[in-house]
Enzyme design. Sequence first.
Site, PDB file in Angstrom:
ATOM      1  N   CYS A   1      -5.993   2.026   5.831  1.00  0.00           N
ATOM      2  CA  CYS A   1      -6.747   0.974   6.149  1.00  0.00           C
ATOM      3  C   CYS A   1      -6.056   0.497   7.489  1.00  0.00           C
ATOM      4  O   CYS A   1      -5.249   0.904   7.970  1.00  0.00           O
ATOM      5  CB  CYS A   1      -6.640  -0.165   4.858  1.00  0.00           C
ATOM      6  SG  CYS A   1      -4.713  -0.776   4.792  1.00  0.00           S
TER       7      CYS A   1
ATOM      8  N   HIS B   1       0.815  -1.143   0.002  1.00  0.00           N
ATOM      9  CA  HIS B   1      -0.018   0.041   0.048  1.00  0.00           C
ATOM     10  C   HIS B   1       0.887   1.127  -0.083  1.00  0.00           C
ATOM     11  O   HIS B   1       1.986   1.124   0.190  1.00  0.00           O
ATOM     12  CB  HIS B   1      -0.844  -0.066   1.250  1.00  0.00           C
ATOM     13  CG  HIS B   1      -1.903  -1.053   1.100  1.00  0.00           C
ATOM     14  ND1 HIS B   1      -3.037  -0.955   2.057  1.00  0.00           N
ATOM     15  CD2 HIS B   1      -1.983  -2.227   0.485  1.00  0.00           C
ATOM     16  CE1 HIS B   1      -3.650  -1.879   1.743  1.00  0.00           C
ATOM     17  NE2 HIS B   1      -3.236  -2.667   0.954  1.00  0.00           N
TER      18      HIS B   1
ATOM     19  N   GLU C   1       1.176   3.731   2.028  1.00  0.00           N
ATOM     20  CA  GLU C   1       1.880   4.124   3.097  1.00  0.00           C
ATOM     21  C   GLU C   1       3.009   3.000   3.483  1.00  0.00           C
ATOM     22  O   GLU C   1       4.241   3.456   4.113  1.00  0.00           O
ATOM     23  CB  GLU C   1       0.770   4.111   4.322  1.00  0.00           C
ATOM     24  CG  GLU C   1      -0.163   5.137   4.333  1.00  0.00           C
ATOM     25  CD  GLU C   1      -1.396   4.713   3.415  1.00  0.00           C
ATOM     26  OE1 GLU C   1      -2.433   5.280   3.394  1.00  0.00           O
ATOM     27  OE2 GLU C   1      -1.594   3.566   2.484  1.00  0.00           O
TER      28      GLU C   1
END
Length: 146
Positions: A77, A50, A52
């Site tokens: 998330c 992802h 991040e």
Amino acid sequence: MDKFMKEALKEARRGFREGGIPIGSVLVKNGKIIGRGHNRRVQKNSQILHAEIDCLENAGRMRSYKGTVLYSTLMPCYLCAGAVVQFGIKKVVVGERLHYHGKGTQKVMETHGVKVVSMYCKECVDIMEKFAKDNPELWAEDTGQA
């Protein structure tokens, strides 16, 4: 728009141009970007890359994340919120939360002392809206709704 959110948005656009999911992130310390990344799940055939996570990986090993701020074009998330909590990042700035409202991830971060600042960034909303509309199956996969 905040200058660091602009940089996160550049990362999101980069991911989109690469054929991926348009989510971007930057890690800031002392007013300087020390890491940047974008969602590369499609490009790297990865379940966990992802924006991040890519950003933290690109920042490199750090003894302490004290004083850092993570900017993300979309509400993190649970995976990414967990990384924020694990590494002791105390502030997260979010560009938009309409397309992924966090499903409780903001509360998880705040419970662990993270200040979450949600801003409405029209450009972040627009890029996600177009992507989700044009790629519903991939978006459902990325958000765990498939």
